[in-house]
Write a protein that holds these residues in place. Structure first.
Motif, PDB file in Angstrom:
ATOM      1  N   GLN A 221       1.323   4.908   1.024  1.00 20.79           N
ATOM      2  CA  GLN A 221       0.766   5.828   2.014  1.00 20.79           C
ATOM      3  C   GLN A 221       0.781   7.264   1.496  1.00 20.79           C
ATOM      4  O   GLN A 221       1.755   7.711   0.899  1.00 20.79           O
TER       5      GLN A 221
ATOM      6  N   TYR B  70     -10.730  -0.747  -4.042  1.00 19.02           N
ATOM      7  CA  TYR B  70      -9.303  -0.459  -3.887  1.00 19.02           C
ATOM      8  C   TYR B  70      -8.592  -0.540  -5.233  1.00 19.02           C
ATOM      9  O   TYR B  70      -7.745   0.307  -5.558  1.00 19.02           O
TER      10      TYR B  70
ATOM     11  N   LEU C 227      -7.552  -2.941   4.676  1.00 14.94           N
ATOM     12  CA  LEU C 227      -7.429  -2.644   3.251  1.00 14.94           C
ATOM     13  C   LEU C 227      -8.030  -3.743   2.393  1.00 14.94           C
ATOM     14  O   LEU C 227      -8.683  -3.464   1.380  1.00 14.94           O
TER      15      LEU C 227
ATOM     16  N   SER D  48      -0.213   9.831   3.688  1.00 10.76           N
ATOM     17  CA  SER D  48      -0.015  10.677   4.864  1.00 10.76           C
ATOM     18  C   SER D  48       0.469   9.791   5.998  1.00 10.76           C
ATOM     19  O   SER D  48       0.431   8.547   5.906  1.00 10.76           O
TER      20      SER D  48
ATOM     21  N   HIS E  36       0.831  -1.202   0.000  1.00  9.99           N
ATOM     22  CA  HIS E  36       0.000   0.000   0.000  1.00  9.99           C
ATOM     23  C   HIS E  36       0.869   1.257   0.000  1.00  9.99           C
ATOM     24  O   HIS E  36       1.830   1.367   0.774  1.00  9.99           O
TER      25      HIS E  36
ATOM     26  N   ASP F 156      -0.987   9.310   8.680  1.00 14.28           N
ATOM     27  CA  ASP F 156      -2.126   8.615   9.259  1.00 14.28           C
ATOM     28  C   ASP F 156      -2.664   7.504   8.357  1.00 14.28           C
ATOM     29  O   ASP F 156      -3.521   6.730   8.775  1.00 14.28           O
ATOM     30  N   ASP F 157      -2.150   7.455   7.137  1.00 12.23           N
ATOM     31  CA  ASP F 157      -2.634   6.458   6.175  1.00 12.23           C
ATOM     32  C   ASP F 157      -1.853   5.162   6.370  1.00 12.23           C
ATOM     33  O   ASP F 157      -0.995   4.799   5.582  1.00 12.23           O
ATOM     34  N   ASN F 158      -2.181   4.474   7.444  1.00  5.49           N
ATOM     35  CA  ASN F 158      -1.437   3.270   7.812  1.00  5.49           C
ATOM     36  C   ASN F 158      -2.386   2.175   8.296  1.00  5.49           C
ATOM     37  O   ASN F 158      -2.265   1.675   9.415  1.00  5.49           O
ATOM     38  N   PRO F 159      -3.328   1.765   7.458  1.00  3.60           N
ATOM     39  CA  PRO F 159      -4.305   0.763   7.880  1.00  3.60           C
ATOM     40  C   PRO F 159      -3.691  -0.628   7.945  1.00  3.60           C
ATOM     41  O   PRO F 159      -2.647  -0.904   7.350  1.00  3.60           O
TER      42      PRO F 159
END
Length: 357
Positions: free
Chosen positions: A33, A103, A45, A35, A31, A37-40
């Motif tokens: 990222q 996705y 995902l 940002s 994935h 915070d974009d760390n799922p």
């Protein structure tokens, strides 16, 4: 002729699938990222395909699971069958697969074309099953088929040059699986885009340097993979002429036909070479079937190479390291089916099997 991969049974395949579906980690998330915070998590995902080391391996483990459920008289017991159905059914739901489709559409070059190809192969295999539950999974996969068909047409319209190396982004490998799946699924526009790209990229190729193509982490033969695609695009007689010009002078010492070995089973890149033995054996079986359909004489050189490569690939399946076991079984089952289609159950000639099976 016989099938050196016959000892790899549906029960063996089911065991590998169940192990993979039960392993959430290690997982290689690809994935991008946008940002901090974009760390799922992988499961957030990819709620359907979040195990088996990475997304594409998880997809083709699901294909393997569906395929061994459809294998007749191959020793898959009731308990293993029930466990496999439960594991696959938990992931192949419309809600989860809709997330996967979204996705893909939001990340149009992600897993292109390798992951796309396995996903479509999974959908195609489900769609032709005689099993009601498996056909239900095909319906759940419709949003993914819509997404990949759209992405494939867009990709192929603008792609001038194929990727020819022997790993995941190889264009011929992806397009071959996509083409077969789209034909099975009735996606005429996407199938036509694949056919046109194959002819445009490879139709005039000749004199492939088979002695040069091997590199240290290939799991595909670039030359045989291209030929495996072109046999599905050209009629058998046309393919026979194309293949003779493309790979002239093959003999038992040709490097493209010789098995390779793995010196370190724990190295995820080196273990690709196990897959190279397996994919080469299956590709040769399918090529032989098409050549036979075109009236070409039998090739003792190709038959011998197919057998040697399959035997080497079977040895590779003995590795218990996860770097091998998270993916090799899918390629073994694929090659096994193709060799069986060529040789028949008892070594008698048989027609080529559809690659979606």
């Amino acid at each position: 002729m016989h099938n050196a991969l016959q000892p790899f049974t549906a029960a063996d395949g089911a065991s590998v699938v169940l192990d993979n579906l039960g392993r959430a980690y290690p997982y290689a998330a690809h994935h991008v990222q946008f940002s901090a915070d974009d760390n799922p998590s992988p499961q957030a995902l990819h709620p359907a395909f979040f195990t088996s080391f990475d997304w594409h391996s998880c997809v083709h483990m699901h294909w393997l699971g569906v395929s061994v459920l459809g294998a007749a008289d191959d020793g898959l017991g009731a308990a293993a069958s029930a466990a496999l159905r439960e594991g696959l059914a938990a992931n192949l739901t419309a809600d989860k697969l809709d997330v996967e489709a979204a996705y893909l559409l939001s990340n149009p070059s992600w897993e292109r074309p390798y992951g796309w190809a396995w996903l479509m192969r999974l959908a195609a295999t489900c769609s032709v099953s005689q099993d009601e539950q498996i056909r239900g999974w095909s319906q759940a996969l419709e949003s993914c088929v819509d997404a990949v068909a759209e992405l494939t047409v867009t990709w192929l319209e603008k792609t001038e040059y194929p990727v020819r190396h022997g790993v995941h982004t190889n264009s011929a490998f992806g397009v071959a699986y996509l083409l077969d799946a789209f034909r099975v699924l009735g996606r005429v526009e996407a199938a036509s885009a694949c056919e046109q790209a194959a002819r445009r990229w490879f139709g005039t190729d000749a004199g492939w340097p088979g002695e040069w193509e091997l590199s240290g982490q290939d799991f595909l033969s670039a030359g045989l993979t291209e030929a495996d695609l072109m046999r599905t695009v050209l009629d058998p007689e046309e393919f026979a002429s194309w293949f003779t010009a493309f790979l002239p002078g093959l003999n038992e010492d040709s490097r493209i036909l010789r098995p390779v070995r793995v010196s370190d089973e724990t190295d995820g890149h080196m273990t690709h070479l196990h897959g190279l033995n397996l994919t080469r054996s299956g590709q040769i079986a399918r090529i032989l079937g098409t050549l036979r359909d075109g009236g070409a004489p039998s090739s003792a050189v190709l038959e011998s190479a197919m057998d040697r490569l399959a035997r080497a690939g079977l040895k590779g399946l003995q590795s218990e390291d996860f770097m091998s076991s998270h993916w090799l079984a899918s390629f073994a089952w694929d090659a096994r089916a193709s060799i069986s289609a060529l040789t028949g159950p008892a070594g008698a000639p048989a027609s080529s099997a559809p690659s979606s099976s």
